[in-house]
Design a protein around this motif. Structure first.
Motif, PDB file in Angstrom:
ATOM      1  N   PRO A   1       0.789  -1.387  -0.374  1.00 33.01           N
ATOM      2  CA  PRO A   1      -0.409  -0.106   0.217  1.00 33.01           C
ATOM      3  C   PRO A   1       1.059   1.481  -0.014  1.00 33.01           C
ATOM      4  CG  PRO A   1      -0.934  -1.278   1.685  1.00 33.01           C
ATOM      5  CD  PRO A   1       0.540  -2.436   1.254  1.00 33.01           C
ATOM      6  N   GLY A   2       0.842   1.825  -0.571  1.00 39.82           N
ATOM      7  CA  GLY A   2       1.455   3.335  -1.483  1.00 39.82           C
ATOM      8  C   GLY A   2       2.709   3.201  -2.122  1.00 39.82           C
ATOM      9  N   GLN A   3       3.163   1.942  -2.678  1.00 38.76           N
ATOM     10  CA  GLN A   3       4.008   1.662  -3.155  1.00 38.76           C
ATOM     11  C   GLN A   3       4.081   1.393  -4.288  1.00 38.76           C
ATOM     12  OE1 GLN A   3       5.824  -2.692  -2.266  1.00 38.76           O
ATOM     13  NE2 GLN A   3       7.627  -0.859  -2.165  1.00 38.76           N
ATOM     14  N   LEU A   4       5.236   2.590  -5.084  1.00 32.83           N
ATOM     15  CA  LEU A   4       4.952   2.356  -6.499  1.00 32.83           C
ATOM     16  C   LEU A   4       6.240   1.733  -7.189  1.00 32.83           C
ATOM     17  CD1 LEU A   4       4.396   5.175  -9.374  1.00 32.83           C
ATOM     18  CD2 LEU A   4       6.862   3.813  -9.896  1.00 32.83           C
ATOM     19  N   LEU A   5       6.517   0.566  -7.890  1.00 32.57           N
ATOM     20  CA  LEU A   5       7.032  -0.306  -8.395  1.00 32.57           C
ATOM     21  C   LEU A   5       7.519   0.029  -9.833  1.00 32.57           C
ATOM     22  CD1 LEU A   5       6.873  -3.275  -6.080  1.00 32.57           C
ATOM     23  CD2 LEU A   5       8.366  -1.409  -5.309  1.00 32.57           C
ATOM     24  N   ALA A   6       8.920  -0.123 -10.765  1.00 33.45           N
ATOM     25  CA  ALA A   6       9.028  -0.207 -11.666  1.00 33.45           C
ATOM     26  C   ALA A   6      10.399  -0.613 -11.969  1.00 33.45           C
ATOM     27  CB  ALA A   6       9.097   1.688 -11.841  1.00 33.45           C
ATOM     28  N   THR A   7      10.375  -1.033 -13.287  1.00 35.88           N
ATOM     29  CA  THR A   7      12.063  -1.877 -14.260  1.00 35.88           C
ATOM     30  C   THR A   7      12.685  -0.737 -14.433  1.00 35.88           C
ATOM     31  OG1 THR A   7      10.560  -1.814 -15.935  1.00 35.88           O
ATOM     32  CG2 THR A   7      10.342  -3.395 -14.926  1.00 35.88           C
ATOM     33  N   GLN A   8      13.580  -0.498 -14.290  1.00 33.39           N
ATOM     34  CA  GLN A   8      14.949   0.010 -14.697  1.00 33.39           C
ATOM     35  C   GLN A   8      14.451   1.124 -16.068  1.00 33.39           C
ATOM     36  OE1 GLN A   8      18.039  -2.478 -15.626  1.00 33.39           O
ATOM     37  NE2 GLN A   8      19.708  -0.567 -15.495  1.00 33.39           N
ATOM     38  N   PRO A   9      14.044   0.871 -17.111  1.00 30.38           N
ATOM     39  CA  PRO A   9      13.610   2.276 -18.206  1.00 30.38           C
ATOM     40  C   PRO A   9      13.688   3.252 -17.479  1.00 30.38           C
ATOM     41  CG  PRO A   9      13.135  -0.023 -18.685  1.00 30.38           C
ATOM     42  CD  PRO A   9      14.215  -0.708 -17.405  1.00 30.38           C
ATOM     43  N   ILE A  10      11.913   2.930 -16.054  1.00 33.44           N
ATOM     44  CA  ILE A  10      11.378   4.241 -15.580  1.00 33.44           C
ATOM     45  C   ILE A  10      12.253   4.554 -14.227  1.00 33.44           C
ATOM     46  CG2 ILE A  10       9.463   4.499 -14.547  1.00 33.44           C
ATOM     47  CD1 ILE A  10       9.239   2.789 -16.999  1.00 33.44           C
ATOM     48  N   ALA A  11      12.977   3.726 -13.742  1.00 33.34           N
ATOM     49  CA  ALA A  11      14.118   4.227 -12.364  1.00 33.34           C
ATOM     50  C   ALA A  11      14.699   4.547 -12.962  1.00 33.34           C
ATOM     51  CB  ALA A  11      14.609   3.175 -11.977  1.00 33.34           C
ATOM     52  N   GLU A  12      15.455   4.830 -14.272  1.00 29.73           N
ATOM     53  CA  GLU A  12      16.419   6.641 -14.933  1.00 29.73           C
ATOM     54  C   GLU A  12      16.035   6.862 -14.606  1.00 29.73           C
ATOM     55  OE1 GLU A  12      17.777   3.919 -18.394  1.00 29.73           O
ATOM     56  OE2 GLU A  12      19.435   2.376 -16.952  1.00 29.73           O
ATOM     57  N   ALA A  13      14.676   6.899 -15.814  1.00 33.72           N
ATOM     58  CA  ALA A  13      14.010   8.411 -16.250  1.00 33.72           C
ATOM     59  C   ALA A  13      13.730   8.995 -14.922  1.00 33.72           C
ATOM     60  CB  ALA A  13      12.750   7.979 -16.564  1.00 33.72           C
ATOM     61  N   ALA A  14      13.158   7.840 -13.997  1.00 39.13           N
ATOM     62  CA  ALA A  14      12.541   9.468 -12.349  1.00 39.13           C
ATOM     63  C   ALA A  14      14.432   9.558 -11.578  1.00 39.13           C
ATOM     64  CB  ALA A  14      11.943   7.755 -11.443  1.00 39.13           C
ATOM     65  N   ARG A  15      15.365   9.175 -11.592  1.00 37.52           N
ATOM     66  CA  ARG A  15      16.484   9.770 -11.518  1.00 37.52           C
ATOM     67  C   ARG A  15      16.727  10.868 -12.319  1.00 37.52           C
ATOM     68  NH1 ARG A  15      18.530   3.681 -11.021  1.00 37.52           N
ATOM     69  NH2 ARG A  15      18.755   3.275  -8.790  1.00 37.52           N
ATOM     70  N   VAL A  16      16.809  11.247 -13.679  1.00 40.57           N
ATOM     71  CA  VAL A  16      17.185  12.404 -14.087  1.00 40.57           C
ATOM     72  C   VAL A  16      16.213  13.133 -14.206  1.00 40.57           C
ATOM     73  CG1 VAL A  16      16.868  13.584 -16.066  1.00 40.57           C
ATOM     74  CG2 VAL A  16      18.561  10.471 -16.292  1.00 40.57           C
ATOM     75  N   LYS A  17      14.733  13.692 -13.271  1.00 41.39           N
ATOM     76  CA  LYS A  17      14.083  13.844 -12.965  1.00 41.39           C
ATOM     77  C   LYS A  17      14.695  14.923 -11.838  1.00 41.39           C
ATOM     78  CE  LYS A  17      10.577  13.656 -15.637  1.00 41.39           C
ATOM     79  NZ  LYS A  17      10.326  14.982 -16.733  1.00 41.39           N
ATOM     80  N   GLY A  18      15.481  13.951 -10.451  1.00 47.91           N
ATOM     81  CA  GLY A  18      16.010  13.710  -9.013  1.00 47.91           C
ATOM     82  C   GLY A  18      14.847  13.285  -8.420  1.00 47.91           C
ATOM     83  N   ILE A  19      13.932  12.563  -8.396  1.00 47.00           N
ATOM     84  CA  ILE A  19      12.490  11.790  -8.428  1.00 47.00           C
ATOM     85  C   ILE A  19      13.830  10.418  -7.300  1.00 47.00           C
ATOM     86  CG2 ILE A  19      11.187  10.485  -7.925  1.00 47.00           C
ATOM     87  CD1 ILE A  19      10.375  11.948 -10.690  1.00 47.00           C
ATOM     88  N   LEU A  20      13.051  10.515  -6.084  1.00 49.71           N
ATOM     89  CA  LEU A  20      14.198   9.652  -5.398  1.00 49.71           C
ATOM     90  C   LEU A  20      13.429   7.890  -5.545  1.00 49.71           C
ATOM     91  CD1 LEU A  20      15.541   8.287  -2.639  1.00 49.71           C
ATOM     92  CD2 LEU A  20      13.231   8.153  -1.513  1.00 49.71           C
ATOM     93  N   VAL A  21      14.709   7.369  -5.584  1.00 52.99           N
ATOM     94  CA  VAL A  21      15.010   5.913  -6.104  1.00 52.99           C
ATOM     95  C   VAL A  21      15.619   4.924  -5.934  1.00 52.99           C
ATOM     96  CG1 VAL A  21      15.069   4.164  -8.426  1.00 52.99           C
ATOM     97  CG2 VAL A  21      14.146   6.421  -8.751  1.00 52.99           C
ATOM     98  N   ARG A  22      14.642   4.203  -4.814  1.00 50.98           N
ATOM     99  CA  ARG A  22      14.958   2.818  -4.028  1.00 50.98           C
ATOM    100  C   ARG A  22      15.290   0.968  -5.224  1.00 50.98           C
ATOM    101  NH1 ARG A  22      11.339   5.305  -0.957  1.00 50.98           N
ATOM    102  NH2 ARG A  22      11.643   6.647   0.715  1.00 50.98           N
ATOM    103  N   ASP A  23      16.884   0.980  -4.800  1.00 52.05           N
ATOM    104  CA  ASP A  23      17.060  -0.152  -6.013  1.00 52.05           C
ATOM    105  C   ASP A  23      16.375  -1.380  -4.610  1.00 52.05           C
ATOM    106  OD1 ASP A  23      18.164  -2.083  -6.909  1.00 52.05           O
ATOM    107  OD2 ASP A  23      20.003  -1.276  -7.062  1.00 52.05           O
TER     108      ASP A  23
END
Length: 224
Positions: free
Chosen positions: A130-152
Motif C-alpha cells: 500500500p502506497g508503493q510504486l514499483l517499476a523496472t529499470q527504464p522507469i527508474a533511470e528516467a526518474a533519477r534524471v528528474k531528481g526523483i527518489l529511487v530505491r534499488d
C-alpha cells in the motif's frame, strides 16, 4: 489475410510504458463497509484518474478497481502518475494506491495491449505494498534524471517470466508510514482518525475496521 498479419506484426514493433494502478484496500472496504461505500470510493478514484490523464491517453481498460494505463515513454508516465498519486494521497476518502510500471515492446490489438511488457507490469503491481510504486529499470533511470527518489530493491522472480527482473521503488508521492496504515482498508492517517488498538497495536480508521481485524487478524497482515 496477409494485410491482417502484417498489421499485427507491425503493431508488435511499438513500445510503450505500461502502468497498472489500483486501490490497496478496495475489497476490504466492500466487505467491511458495504458495496455502496466501495462503489463511492471507486467513483472518486475513477474521476481522479480521468482528471490526471486529461491531455494524455485514457485508460486502456478498467479491471474492477484497477486501471491499466499506457504512455509513449517513461518520462510521460512519471509526469502523469506523479500528479495522480499525489492527488490520491491528499484525498481523505481513498485508501492507499499500489502501482507497477514497465517499458518495452507491446502488441496493440483492438484498443488493448498484449505481450511480456504488459505481463511484467501487472506482476510488479501485484507485488507493491500500500502506497508503493514499483517499476523496472527504464522507469527508474528516467526518474533519477528528474531528481526523483529511487530505491534499488534488487532482483525478483516473477511468475511466468524467464529470469529475474531488477526492481525499483519510485517515490512519486510521499511515502506512507506503515505504523499509520489501517491493516484492513489501507486508509492512512491523519486523514481519518479513530484510534490505535491498545497498547501498541495497529491504527484503525473506524470501529468497523477494528472489529474486522479483531475477528480475523490473520486475514489482514500488518503493513511493513
Amino acid at each position: 489475410m496477409n494485410n491482417e498479419i502484417n498489421q499485427t506484426q507491425s503493431s508488435a514493433d511499438a513500445s510503450a510504458t505500461v502502468a497498472f494502478i489500483d486501490l490497496a484496500g478496495f475489497s476490504a472496504i466492500a466487505d467491511v463497509h458495504g458495496d455502496a461505500s466501495a462503489l463511492a470510493v471507486l467513483e472518486i478514484f475513477e474521476r481522479m484518474v480521468r482528471e490526471a490523464l486529461c491531455g494524455y491517453e485514457p485508460p486502456i481498460k478498467w479491471i474492477g478497481d484497477e486501471a491499466m494505463l499506457s504512455f509513449p515513454g517513461p518520462e510521460t508516465a512519471i509526469q502523469a502518475l506523479g500528479s495522480l498519486l499525489q492527488a490520491c494521497r491528499k484525498e481523505p476518502r481513498l485508501p492507499l494506491t499500489r502501482a507497477g510500471l514497465n517499458h518495452g515492446p507491446v502488441i496493440r490489438r483492438a484498443g488493448d495491449l498484449f505481450g511480456s511488457t504488459v505481463n511484467i507490469a501487472a506482476r510488479i503491481a501485484a507485488l507493491a505494498s500500500p502506497g508503493q510504486l514499483l517499476a523496472t529499470q527504464p522507469i527508474a533511470e528516467a526518474a533519477r534524471v528528474k531528481g526523483i527518489l529511487v530505491r534499488d530493491l534488487g532482483t525478483v522472480a516473477l511468475r511466468s517470466v524467464v529470469g529475474e527482473i531488477p526492481l525499483y521503488e519510485i517515490e512519486l508521492a510521499p511515502s506512507a508510514d506503515p505504523a499509520w496504515i489501517d491493516p484492513v482498508c489501507k486508509m492512512h492517517a491523519p486523514y481519518a482518525s479513530y484510534r490505535r488498538a491498545a497498547p501498541r497495536g495497529p491504527w484503525f480508521c473506524s470501529p468497523g475496521c477494528e472489529e474486522a481485524y479483531r475477528k480475523s487478524p490473520q486475514t489482514y497482515p500488518l503493513p511493513r
